[in-house]
Design a protein around this motif. Structure first.
Motif, short mmCIF file in Angstrom:
data_model
loop_
_atom_site.label_atom_id
_atom_site.label_comp_id
_atom_site.label_asym_id
_atom_site.label_seq_id
_atom_site.Cartn_x
_atom_site.Cartn_y
_atom_site.Cartn_z
N UNK A 31 0.84 -1.20 0.00
CA UNK A 31 0.00 0.00 0.00
C UNK A 31 0.87 1.25 0.00
N UNK A 32 0.48 2.22 -0.79
CA UNK A 32 1.22 3.48 -0.84
C UNK A 32 1.26 4.11 0.55
N UNK A 33 2.47 4.51 0.96
CA UNK A 33 2.64 5.18 2.25
C UNK A 33 3.06 4.27 3.38
N UNK A 34 3.00 2.95 3.19
CA UNK A 34 3.44 2.07 4.27
C UNK A 34 4.93 1.76 4.10
N UNK A 35 5.63 1.48 5.20
CA UNK A 35 7.07 1.19 5.11
C UNK A 35 7.33 0.00 4.20
N UNK A 36 8.25 0.19 3.27
CA UNK A 36 8.57 -0.86 2.31
C UNK A 36 9.93 -1.50 2.60
N UNK A 37 10.92 -0.66 2.89
CA UNK A 37 12.24 -1.19 3.22
C UNK A 37 12.94 -0.23 4.16
N UNK A 38 14.02 -0.71 4.75
CA UNK A 38 14.82 0.07 5.68
C UNK A 38 16.21 0.23 5.10
N UNK A 39 16.71 1.46 5.08
CA UNK A 39 18.02 1.71 4.51
C UNK A 39 18.95 2.24 5.60
N UNK A 40 20.16 1.76 5.61
CA UNK A 40 21.17 2.17 6.57
C UNK A 40 22.06 3.23 5.94
N UNK A 41 22.06 4.43 6.54
CA UNK A 41 22.96 5.50 6.11
C UNK A 41 24.12 5.54 7.08
N UNK A 42 24.97 6.58 6.97
CA UNK A 42 26.10 6.67 7.88
C UNK A 42 25.69 7.18 9.25
N UNK A 43 24.40 7.46 9.44
CA UNK A 43 23.94 7.99 10.72
C UNK A 43 22.89 7.12 11.39
N UNK A 44 21.99 6.53 10.61
CA UNK A 44 20.87 5.83 11.23
C UNK A 44 20.19 4.93 10.22
N UNK A 45 19.26 4.10 10.74
CA UNK A 45 18.38 3.31 9.90
C UNK A 45 17.13 4.12 9.61
N UNK A 46 16.75 4.22 8.34
CA UNK A 46 15.60 5.03 7.95
C UNK A 46 14.60 4.15 7.21
N UNK A 47 13.32 4.21 7.62
CA UNK A 47 12.26 3.52 6.91
C UNK A 47 11.88 4.32 5.67
N UNK A 48 11.76 3.64 4.54
CA UNK A 48 11.35 4.27 3.29
C UNK A 48 9.99 3.72 2.92
N UNK A 49 9.04 4.62 2.64
CA UNK A 49 7.67 4.22 2.34
C UNK A 49 7.48 3.91 0.86
N UNK A 50 6.51 3.07 0.59
CA UNK A 50 6.15 2.75 -0.79
C UNK A 50 5.52 3.98 -1.44
N UNK A 51 5.88 4.23 -2.68
CA UNK A 51 5.34 5.39 -3.41
C UNK A 51 4.13 5.02 -4.27
N UNK A 52 3.77 3.74 -4.28
CA UNK A 52 2.62 3.30 -5.07
C UNK A 52 2.03 2.05 -4.44
#
Length: 411
Positions: A31-52
């Motif tokens: 569903x658009x807007x729900x967390x799809x995957x988690x990405x690790x940057x050099x600072x933290x883990x960030x949830x990325x939402x589905x765009x469609x």
């Protein structure tokens, strides 16, 4: 219709990221807007939402794979049976990309390339992720986490899930799963991944590289306690915390002691004309330090709103990497854990950090008599390579005076 899932640029300086977790499997509805995957940057883990909305048809970069920003990492289709080849959405050829490196390894020659191929047989973990806090509470009460049902959108089992489970349990009910004697004796191994890996690397670097010295003092916070109560009683819109007041007072103190409001860089010590104050936050994923930018210019209301915004974003996993960068000094408050004095680690490249203990009533000398006063312990850790003991002591003394007489910030 096919939608490309792109690894977004989550900060001005982000050029790559590591996929630490997929919340959906190939073929799952999205569903658009729900967390799809988690990405690790050099600072933290960030949830990325589905765009469609649709179905997650193909994952091109599995967990622990790194990809440059702007790269297509998966495909979402409107129908579950759409042919990806019809839209030219076949998996890419094997691609060599550079994995994210710890800061201490950057610039030391070309890193070994990581080969990321087509994830035909990729399947995300079937077991739900259990946050460190949830696991600690579950172990404390003997709860088998496999009995728990996650309620968060990300599918994680959080501390609240464990406590809700306990609240609904019957008195005397056993939660432990049937295990063998061999299983009982087995140790639990917590992998050093995600935010915990970042914390591990940064704390190790701080302990290894910083000549840390800690100074402690105690301040009479009675007037601050009274002022906070008065302000909160006169309006219901905002209930200010002690952290809000500490951000206000310490940011003003740093303006008068620029050698504490500094960062150590390759070309020397940068003393800043602005105060970007980091406020350490305890989250389900670990320690994060969101930054209140230009704190010296903000009033109490602005600080209240910004601290709440950053805290909510950090705890929900939606904080932007740029909100975790650019700090010039950090405060960490363990008062809620009933801690008095402690020795905080310097948050590099900053040169100082102030630890704040609990505010508790204690017998103290006041106007020539013994009286119960609200006292707070302060612990200033600093890099002795950059700041000497006496100047650091003067800064800590100034903070102490501001806490004891908050009206001094008006001068």
């Amino acid at each position: 219709m096919i939608t490309q899932v792109i690894l977004p640029q989550l900060g001005d300086t982000m050029d790559a990221g590591t996929i630490s977790r997929w919340f959906k499997r190939e073929g799952d509805a999205v569903k658009k807007g729900e967390p799809l995957f988690e990405v690790l940057t050099d600072k933290a883990n960030i949830d990325v939402e589905a765009t469609a909305s649709g179905y997650l048809r193909k994952i091109l970069y599995g967990e622990n794979a790194s990809a440059p920003t702007g790269q297509v990492i998966a495909y979402i289709t409107t129908r579950a049976d759409e042919n990806l080849e019809t839209f030219g959405a076949t998996a890419p050829q094997e691609t060599s990309i550079e994995p994210a490196l710890p800061r201490e390894n950057q610039g030391n020659g070309a890193p070994a390339a990581q080969t990321v191929g087509v994830s035909e047989n990729f399947a995300p973990r079937r077991k739900p992720f259990v946050s460190p806090r949830a696991r600690r509470v579950a172990q404390e009460f003997g709860v088998d986490v496999s009995q728990l049902t996650p309620t968060s959108k990300t599918g994680r089992i959080m501390e609240a899930d464990v406590r809700n489970f306990l609240a609904q349990a019957k008195p005397g009910e056993s939660f432990a799963a049937s295990v063998t004697a061999e299983e009982r004796s087995a140790d639990f191994v917590q992998p050093l991944t995600g935010v915990r890996k970042i914390i591990f690397e940064r704390m190790s670097a701080s302990a290894r590289e910083v000549a840390r010295v800690t100074l402690t003092t105690e301040a009479d916070a009675t007037r601050l306690v009274e002022l906070r109560a008065e302000i909160n009683a006169q309006q219901a819109e905002m209930k200010f915390s002690f952290t809000d007041f500490f951000v206000l007072l310490i940011s003003r103190a740093l303006l008068n002691y620029p050698y504490m409001n500094a960062t150590l860089r390759a070309d020397g010590v940068h003393q800043h004309a602005f105060v970007n104050l980091g406020v350490a936050a305890d989250t389900e994923r670990g320690l994060l330090v969101p930054v209140v930018r230009d704190a010296q210019r903000k009033g109490l209301r602005e600080i209240y709103l910004e601290v709440r915004r950053l805290s909510d974003a950090a705890r929900s996993g939606k904080i932007a990497p740029d909100d975790l960068r650019g700090g010039t000094f950090t405060i960490t408050n363990l008062g809620m854990q009933e801690i008095d004095a402690f020795t905080p680690m310097v948050n590099q490249p900053e040169v100082g950090i102030l630890g704040i203990g609990r505010i508790a009533q204690k017998p103290a000398a006041y106007q020539g008599q013994l009286a119960l006063r609200w006292m707070v312990a302060l612990s200033l850790s600093f890099d002795h390579r950059v700041v000497d003991g006496a100047p650091a002591g003067k800064f800590l003394q100034r903070v102490k005076h501001l806490i004891e007489t908050p009206g001094l910030v008006l001068l």
